[in-house]
Scaffold this active site. Structure first.
Site, PDB file in Angstrom:
ATOM      1  N   GLY A   1       0.970  -1.195  -0.072  1.00  0.00           N
ATOM      2  CA  GLY A   1      -0.093   0.008   0.017  1.00  0.00           C
ATOM      3  C   GLY A   1       1.028   1.357  -0.073  1.00  0.00           C
TER       4      GLY A   1
ATOM      5  N   GLY B   1      -0.518   4.820  -1.573  1.00  0.00           N
ATOM      6  CA  GLY B   1      -1.607   5.268  -0.949  1.00  0.00           C
ATOM      7  C   GLY B   1      -1.397   6.626  -0.008  1.00  0.00           C
TER       8      GLY B   1
ATOM      9  N   GLY C   1       1.206   5.611   2.848  1.00  0.00           N
ATOM     10  CA  GLY C   1       2.419   4.801   2.321  1.00  0.00           C
ATOM     11  C   GLY C   1       3.285   5.969   1.663  1.00  0.00           C
TER      12      GLY C   1
ATOM     13  CE1 TYR D   1     -10.658  -0.602   6.021  1.00  0.00           C
ATOM     14  CE2 TYR D   1     -11.456  -0.003   8.324  1.00  0.00           C
ATOM     15  CZ  TYR D   1     -10.601   0.106   7.058  1.00  0.00           C
ATOM     16  OH  TYR D   1      -9.337   1.111   7.394  1.00  0.00           O
TER      17      TYR D   1
END
Ligand code: NAP
Ligand code: GDP
Length: 328
Positions: free
Chosen positions: A9, A12, A15, A144
């Protein structure tokens, strides 16, 4: 010490913030890149981590000694509410592949990223690390939340059966440069920055979902990045650590919208849609006591300053930002 740190990731919001800190923090800082460290920031183009074969190939290519595992299907309240099965399944697959492959490839340490959404909805506040599994999460994002919660279970199982040094971080709501600014599916700050931008540009109302009463704690992505770097180097325990500003630093969505209006210099003010079903969780205040005790000293960027930097980034990068336009 030589280390290869793979950030899944890595393209993103979080990141990119870690990459920023690693590239910009001055030598001598606790968070600066150290000699012998090689950092890899992977995107879904390098490997779709829902796929075990691609996950293995990524690990074989870079041979990481350490992993900061950020990759996830991520979205705000409305994305989570509309796609619970997809959020559950994609995130379970990603986490299972990353942790299993890290174990097989003998990675020395993995830090996975959870979220304060994982906590029970009905629980005494403030949230603290030992409350993760004490009741069901809020209904709006249970797909999630359960997928992410399982990471803590996996970390304990891998430690007990295989002796793995796997742990996790639990950040509150994050915002900053490189955020996802999609109008419908993003988190509240980037969605509202984008909505306010369009309202100002088109002379239309700036509409905010819900009634503005819910409270949230927000952490600037570049502060969060430093905390991940600290955890990578200085924390070796399976139990999670909450990454948050002080529990008294909750902000209402109304105040967030008004701050965006001010920073973006939009004259007409925010309009609240007042649909109570769109409020999501009322609040989820988390304690940062464990973090502060362990890290000793840490200065969080003031909210307004972080918001100004985020808005400036959005305005400078509008054509390439993740806005939901066909090209991005
Ligand atoms: P983000 O901006 O949406 O970035 C997601 C990252 O994951 C991107 O690099 C994306 O790659 C990668 N990714 C998504 N699906 C993937 C797949 N199937 N295979 C490989 N990589 C994949 O998310 P973020 O806000 O930085 O979130 C990072 C972590 O923080 C996540 O674990 C999230 O749950 C957690 N978190 C976020 C917040 C928040 O408010 N944003 C709050 C608490 C916790 P591409 O660039 O190629 O798409
Ligand atoms: P949450 O903390 O997981 O609920 O995630 P969000 O970042 O999506 O924040 C949701 C809160 O912001 C709710 O109270 C929403 O009603 C409010 N909100 C207001 N306008 C928006 C918007 O345009 N997008 C999102 N995601 N939330 C909004």
């Amino acid at each position: 010490m030589s280390a290869v740190i793979l950030v899944t990731g890595g393209t993103g919001l979080v990141g990119k913030a870690i990459e920023y800190v690693i590239e910009n923090e001055p030598q001598g800082s606790r968070f600066a890149k150290r000699p012998g460290e090689k950092w890899i920031f992977a995107s879904s183009r390098d490997a779709d981590l829902r796929d075990p074969k691609q996950t293995l190939e990524l690990f074989e290519k870079y041979q990481p000694t350490h992993v900061i595992h950020l990759a996830a299907l991520v979205g705000g309240l409305f994305a989570n509410r509309e796609r619970k099965a997809t959020f559950l399944r994609d995130n379970m697959l990603i986490n299972d592949n990353v942790l299993h492959t890290a174990r097989i490839k003998k990675v020395q340490k993995v830090i996975s990223c959870l979220s304060t959404c994982v906590f029970p909805d009905k629980i005494d506040y403030p949230l603290t690390e030992e409350k993760v599994h004490l009741g069901p999460p809020h209904d709006s994002n249970f797909g999630y939340a359960y997928a992410k919660r399982m990471v803590d279970v996996q970390n304990h199982a891998y430690k007990e059966e295989f002796g793995c040094n796997f742990t996790s971080a639990i950040p509150t709501n994050v915002f900053g440069p490189h955020d996802n600014f999609n109008l419908r599916h993003a988190h509240v700050i980037p969605a509202l920055i984008h909505k306010c931008y369009l309202a100002k540009k088109n002379g239309t109302p700036f509409k905010v979902m819900g009634d503005g009463s819910p409270l949230r704690q927000f952490i600037y992505s570049r502060d969060l990045a430093k905390l991940f770097i600290w955890q990578l180097r200085e924390y070796d325990d399976v139990e999670p650590v909450i990454f948050s500003v002080d529990e008294n630093d909750e902000i209402s969505i109304r105040d967030v919208a008004n701050a965006i209006v001010e920073v973006m210099k939009y004259d007409l003010g925010a309009q609240f849609e007042n649909e109570p079903n769109d409020n999501g969780q009322d609040r989820k205040p988390a304690s940062n006591a464990k973090l502060m005790k362990l890290i000793g000293e840490f200065k969080f960027t003031p909210f307004k300053e972080a918001l100004r930097e985020s808005v400036a980034w959005f305005l400078d990068n509008y054509d390439n930002a993740r806005t939901g336009h066909a090209s991005n």
